[in-house]
Write an enzyme that holds these catalytic residues in place. Structure first.
Site, mmCIF file in Angstrom:
data_model
loop_
_atom_site.group_PDB
_atom_site.id
_atom_site.type_symbol
_atom_site.label_atom_id
_atom_site.label_comp_id
_atom_site.label_asym_id
_atom_site.label_seq_id
_atom_site.Cartn_x
_atom_site.Cartn_y
_atom_site.Cartn_z
ATOM 1 N N THR A 82 0.828 -1.207 0.000
ATOM 2 C CA THR A 82 0.000 0.000 0.000
ATOM 3 C C THR A 82 0.866 1.261 0.000
ATOM 4 O O THR A 82 2.074 1.201 0.232
ATOM 5 C CB THR A 82 -0.923 0.052 1.233
ATOM 6 O OG1 THR A 82 -0.107 0.235 2.397
ATOM 7 C CG2 THR A 82 -1.750 -1.211 1.364
ATOM 8 N N CYS A 83 0.217 2.401 -0.195
ATOM 9 C CA CYS A 83 0.919 3.677 -0.280
ATOM 10 C C CYS A 83 1.023 4.380 1.066
ATOM 11 O O CYS A 83 1.168 5.594 1.128
ATOM 12 C CB CYS A 83 0.234 4.584 -1.290
ATOM 13 S SG CYS A 83 0.329 3.902 -2.934
ATOM 14 N N ASP A 84 0.927 3.615 2.150
ATOM 15 C CA ASP A 84 1.147 4.206 3.467
ATOM 16 C C ASP A 84 2.527 3.777 3.940
ATOM 17 O O ASP A 84 2.837 2.585 3.943
ATOM 18 C CB ASP A 84 0.074 3.724 4.443
ATOM 19 C CG ASP A 84 0.118 4.497 5.749
ATOM 20 O OD1 ASP A 84 1.224 4.634 6.319
ATOM 21 O OD2 ASP A 84 -0.938 4.966 6.196
#
Ligand SMILES: *Cc1c(COP(=O)(O)O)cnc(C)c1O
Length: 377
Positions: free
Chosen positions: A324-326
């Site tokens: 994910t982009c976290d």
């Protein structure tokens, strides 16, 4: 470990995307193991560990009871075939209208840890049985439960006295020694506290009957853990030490220990890279991470065994991260994880011991990734 049934399922069904496969035969064996280890204790499976209907139905058919934390979990246990008298509403933090809903469904056993919660139950579930949770220090647990739940034993005495005064049945004491508890003696101190509460209330004419000894039983990850039998022996010895010949009724609430080792997650390597030409550690990105179900890698608390087809090759430490982009979606960095140097994009990896606390921790659609799919076989 992937059982033969899980290996066969993966080979023949070839499911796409990350997924959890749970072998019900292992759940059955774990249930039998607990029953043999503590034959006089009732088993209340902690539904939150894995509420898959197939697991709940199996456990209901084997005679398990259920520890539920919400009305929805209570309904799942009832739908799986348990009657309401086999359900405990074990969350100490409940809305009054949820207590009323549970009461309407027939549930009559509730956890409390303060007078304010007792007052809610007295109003919404008159006549119910309540047990008061006492704090433990969680020492020895890899996933400790801190100070959020429970009160000190001196307060538990007042809480149970208040319950009695308000027309409830003050039934006993509960505690949880912390999840993934690897010390078989961790129950001793809490049982000493429970016995103290029993004695003090008996002097005031209130006879308690139940000790809910919670969960905490471990799953084997990278290190060996004691057997259910070893826990049973240590717990029984502690009960004898503190209660003598007047043993109370007891409950255990295994979650992780019931389903953890029954599940394996199949995942895929999406990317292997470095941050600089001189970077010591490779970064390995999987198609599952903290938001896809591996939330217990938070603070690197739980370290899952990871198996690849290249495990015969030399291994070097890697930073392991999710897709994910976290930037919080990094699983092992403080202590990098050794993986084969030949590991490459598209390789399948098996993450073992993932039957507990994975599917329910997966986000709904963060970055568009669907929640963790599960196959219960
Ligand atoms: C989560 C929980 C359990 C299960 O704990 P495990 O460590 O997974 O066995 C048992 N009882 C209560 C009250 C819980 O909240």
């Amino acid at each position: 470990m992937a059982t033969q049934r899980i290996t066969d399922f993966l080979a023949t069904r070839r499911p796409n995307g990350p997924c959890l496969i749970v072998d019900l035969d292992v759940v059955r064996d774990n249930f039998d193991g607990f029953r043999k280890a503590l034959p006089d204790s009732a088993i209340f499976y902690a539904v939150k560990a894995n509420p898959a209907p197939e697991i709940l139905r199996l456990l209901a058919s084997l005679g398990s009871n259920f520890d539920c934390a919400s009305v929805a979990e209570i309904e799942m246990a009832l739908n799986a075939g348990a009657s309401a008298d086999r359900v405990s509403y074990g969350n100490t933090i409940k809305k009054e209208r949820d207590i009323a809903a549970a009461h309407t469904l027939g549930v009559s056993l509730f956890a409390v840890d303060c007078v304010e919660e007792v007052e809610k139950i007295a109003r919404a579930a008159p006549g119910a049985r309540v047990f008061c949770r006492v704090l433990t220090d969680g020492a020895g647990a890899e996933w400790p439960l801190s100070r959020k739940f429970g009160c000190v034993p001196a307060m538990a005495i007042d809480v149970l006295e208040a319950a009695h005064r308000l027309g409830l049945v003050a039934t006993g004491v509960s505690f949880h020694v912390g999840s993934q508890q690897t010390d078989t003696n961790a129950w001793d101190g809490a049982l000493a506290d429970a016995a103290h509460v029993f004695r003090t209330l008996a002097e005031r004419g209130i006879v308690l009957t139940l000790v809910n000894m919670g969960g905490g039983f471990p799953t084997r990850y990278l290190k060996d853990v004691p057997t259910a039998k070893a826990y049973g022996q240590a717990i029984f010895a502690a009960l004898r030490r503190h209660f003598g010949n007047r043993l109370p009724e007891t409950i255990i609430e295994p979650g992780r220990g019931m389903v953890g080792d029954a599940g394996v997650i199949k995942a895929e390597v999406v990317l292997v890279s470095r941050k600089s030409a001189t970077d010591e550690n490779r970064w390995v990105f999987l198609d599952i991470g903290k938001f896809g179900g591996l939330a217990e890698t938070m603070d690197e608390a739980i370290r899952y065994p990871i198996v690849t087809a290249r495990d015969g090759d030399r291994k070097e430490p890697c930073v392991l991260a999710g897709p994910t982009c976290d930037s919080a979606d990094v699983m092992y960095e403080k202590v990098p994880y050794p993986l084969p140097i030949t590991l490459t994009v598209g390789d399948e990896v098996l993450i073992e011991g993932t039957g507990a606390y994975t599917t329910t921790y997966a986000s709904v659609a963060f970055n568009g990734f669907e929640p963790l799919r599960a196959y219960i076989i």
